[in-house]
Structure formats: structure tokens, C-alpha cells
Enzyme design. Structure first.
Site, short mmCIF file in Angstrom:
data_model
loop_
_atom_site.label_atom_id
_atom_site.label_comp_id
_atom_site.label_asym_id
_atom_site.label_seq_id
_atom_site.Cartn_x
_atom_site.Cartn_y
_atom_site.Cartn_z
N HIS A 128 47.86 42.14 44.29
CA HIS A 128 47.17 42.66 45.47
C HIS A 128 45.96 41.81 45.81
O HIS A 128 45.64 41.59 46.97
CB HIS A 128 46.78 44.13 45.28
CG HIS A 128 45.74 44.35 44.24
ND1 HIS A 128 46.01 44.39 42.89
CD2 HIS A 128 44.41 44.52 44.35
CE1 HIS A 128 44.90 44.60 42.22
NE2 HIS A 128 43.91 44.66 43.07
N TYR A 129 45.27 41.30 44.77
CA TYR A 129 44.09 40.46 44.99
C TYR A 129 44.50 39.13 45.62
O TYR A 129 43.93 38.69 46.63
CB TYR A 129 43.38 40.23 43.64
CG TYR A 129 42.30 39.17 43.67
CD1 TYR A 129 41.08 39.41 44.28
CD2 TYR A 129 42.52 37.92 43.07
CE1 TYR A 129 40.09 38.43 44.31
CE2 TYR A 129 41.54 36.94 43.09
CZ TYR A 129 40.33 37.20 43.71
OH TYR A 129 39.36 36.23 43.73
N LEU A 130 45.52 38.50 45.06
CA LEU A 130 45.95 37.18 45.57
C LEU A 130 46.53 37.31 46.98
O LEU A 130 46.36 36.40 47.80
CB LEU A 130 46.96 36.54 44.61
CG LEU A 130 46.39 36.16 43.25
CD1 LEU A 130 47.49 35.66 42.31
CD2 LEU A 130 45.30 35.07 43.38
#
Ligand SMILES: NC(=O)c1ccc[n+]([C@@H]2O[C@H](COP(=O)([O-])OP(=O)(O)OC[C@H]3O[C@@H](n4cnc5c(N)ncnc54)[C@H](OP(=O)(O)O)[C@@H]3O)[C@@H](O)[C@H]2O)c1
Length: 220
Positions: free
Chosen positions: A124-126
Site C-alpha cells: 500500500h505504501y509503494l
């Protein structure tokens, strides 16, 4: 060059604020979101303004030459907050910079940032970082995306490896990231580029001039 540092109270932002303040030609302003954080910046001698990127900080943009986005929701929040800050607040800041005529935008991204990341660990961060990066690439801003490997708090070595696509992951002390950001700001050839960086064997200045060439002077 008058620069707003979004995420100034963070680990990278704090180091960067101090370094930019001591650097001729740069006049940093730290964006913080709690007035109690101002004490630290007063001690550093760095002016600060209080605002929240999710709500918008457009009132601080007129008169700036550049914005650095080194904010982030951090590892302790859930995926929703990552989308809110790392993706949506970053894009809001880009749009506000376009409206305010702040052309230079330096994004701190991450190796692996990709709207379609299939990472099993921090997908989700990337993805959030990747969506923000894509929006920046399609903007009219004079952008540079610095994509470091995993950040560590060890003292900087002053030596890195840089490439538009390194093809591998690695580590980077936050202090070295701050120096890489400054080197990018000093070299106008970094505009329109994504630069991945990890610890390595080349001095930061040489690594950047090797990748980018000498460059033109930064915008006034
Ligand atoms: N950790 C890694 O290994 C890694 C790897 C590659 C890239 N990066 C990226 O590197 C950058 C800097 O990392 P870091 O370690 O310095 O992060 P950090 O210490 O967590 O700092 C992030 C800063 O963003 C601020 N912030 C969060 N939401 C905000 C909002 N809505 N409005 C205004 N400010 C807000 C935080 O404010 P408060 O101080 O008030 O909480 C904090 O000061 C981030 O963009 C991160 O994604 C990290």
C-alpha cells in the site's frame, strides 16, 4: 532559493532543515503541524509555519522558489492514512504549487514506488508513493524524484550509488539522503529525473555530477 520543507519535523526533514539553513543560497522554512514543534526550529534558527498537508497549506506557497516533500504517515498508521498523506496530500501540494507558481518540486519517494506494486510487505505504501510520483511526472512542475533505499539513522558516510534505475535495493543513512536532496537542488539537470540512491562508494557530489553532468545554476 526560498524552500518550504513539508515534513520538516520528521527525521529527514529535521536533518535537512539544519543543513539547508547553513548552506549559502538556500533559505528554508519548515512546515510543521504542531506549534509545540516550533521550539526545535527556533533552536535550529530555521523559520517554521504550522499547517496540515491534508487540509492544505496553499497560503504559505506564494513567494517560494521550491517545495520539498519529505512528509509521510509513518509506519505506525494504517493503509488509509498512507493514502491520505503519502498519496493524496502530496498530490494536493503539487496542484497548489502549480496554482501558486512554485515550479520546483522535490519529492522524497522510495525505491520500488509503483502504482502497481506487487510487494508483499509494504504494497500500500509503494502504491501510494507510486501514484504520487506518476502525478508529479505528468505535472508542469520542475520536479525531481529522489528515491532512496531503506532509511537508517546511522551517521552519513557521504558516499552513495545513484542511478535512474539501480536494479537493486539497499540502505541509506538519512543524513546522506539530506545531502543528496541538496545536491539535486543545486543541479538543474536533475529536473524531470527520478534518481534512486543507496549507500555506495562515490562521494555524493561526484555521484550526482556523474549522473547529471555539471548542470545549470539553481533557480534564484
Ligand atoms: N523509512 C524508510 O525506510 C523510507 C524509505 C524510503 C523513503 N522514505 C520516505 O522518506 C520520507 C522521510 O522519511 P522520515 O523517516 O523522515 O519520516 P518521518 O520521520 O516519519 O517524518 C514524516 C513527517 O511527516 C509529517 N507529516 C505527516 N502527516 C502530515 C500532515 N498531514 N501534514 C504535515 N506533516 C505531516 C510528520 O509530522 P509529525 O512530526 O507531526 O508527526 C513527520 O514530521 C518520507 O516521505 C518517507 O516515505 C522512507
Amino acid at each position: 532559493m526560498k524552500i518550504l520543507i513539508a515534513g520538516a519535523n520528521g527525521k529527514v526533514g529535521t536533518i535537512l532543515s539544519g543543513k539547508l539553513w547553513g548552506h549559502s543560497g538556500f533559505s528554508p522554512v519548515g512546515l510543521i503541524r504542531d506549534s509545540r514543534q516550533q521550539t526545535k526550529f527556533t533552536a535550529l534558527g530555521v523559520p517554521s509555519v504550522v499547517g496540515d498537508l491534508e487540509e492544505g497549506i496553499s497560503s504559505f506557497l506564494p513567494g517560494l522558489d521550491a517545495v520539498i516533500f519529505t512528509a509521510g504517515s509513518g509506519g505506525r498508521t494504517g493503509p488509509d492514512k498512507t493514502t491520505d498523506v503519502d498519496q493524496n496530500a502530496a498530490i494536493k501540494l503539487m496542484l497548489d504549487c502549480e496554482s501558486a507558481g512554485v515550479r520546483r518540486f522535490l519529492m522524497v519517494s522510495a525505491i520500488g514506488a509503483d502504482p502497481n506494486s506487487e510487494s508483499t510487505r509494504i504494497q500500500h505504501y509503494l502504491r501510494a508513493k507510486g501514484v504520487a510520483d506518476s502525478r508529479l511526472r505528468s505535472s508542469k512542475l520542475d520536479y525531481t524524484i529522489i528515491a532512496p533505499g531503506s532509511l537508517i539513522d546511522e551517521r552519513g558516510t557521504g558516499r552513495v550509488q545513484v542511478a535512474e534505475n539501480l536494479g537493486f535495493h539497499g540502505y541509506l543513512p538519512r543524513e546522506d539522503l539530506a545531502d543528496c536532496i541538496i545536491e539535486s537542488l543545486k543541479n538543474f539537470n536533475s529536473v524531470g529525473k527520478t534518481i534512486q540512491v543507496v549507500s555506495g562508494g562515490q562521494k555524493i557530489k561526484e555521484a550526482f555530477s556523474g549522473l547529471l553532468g555539471g548542470g545549470l545554476p539553481p533557480i534564484a
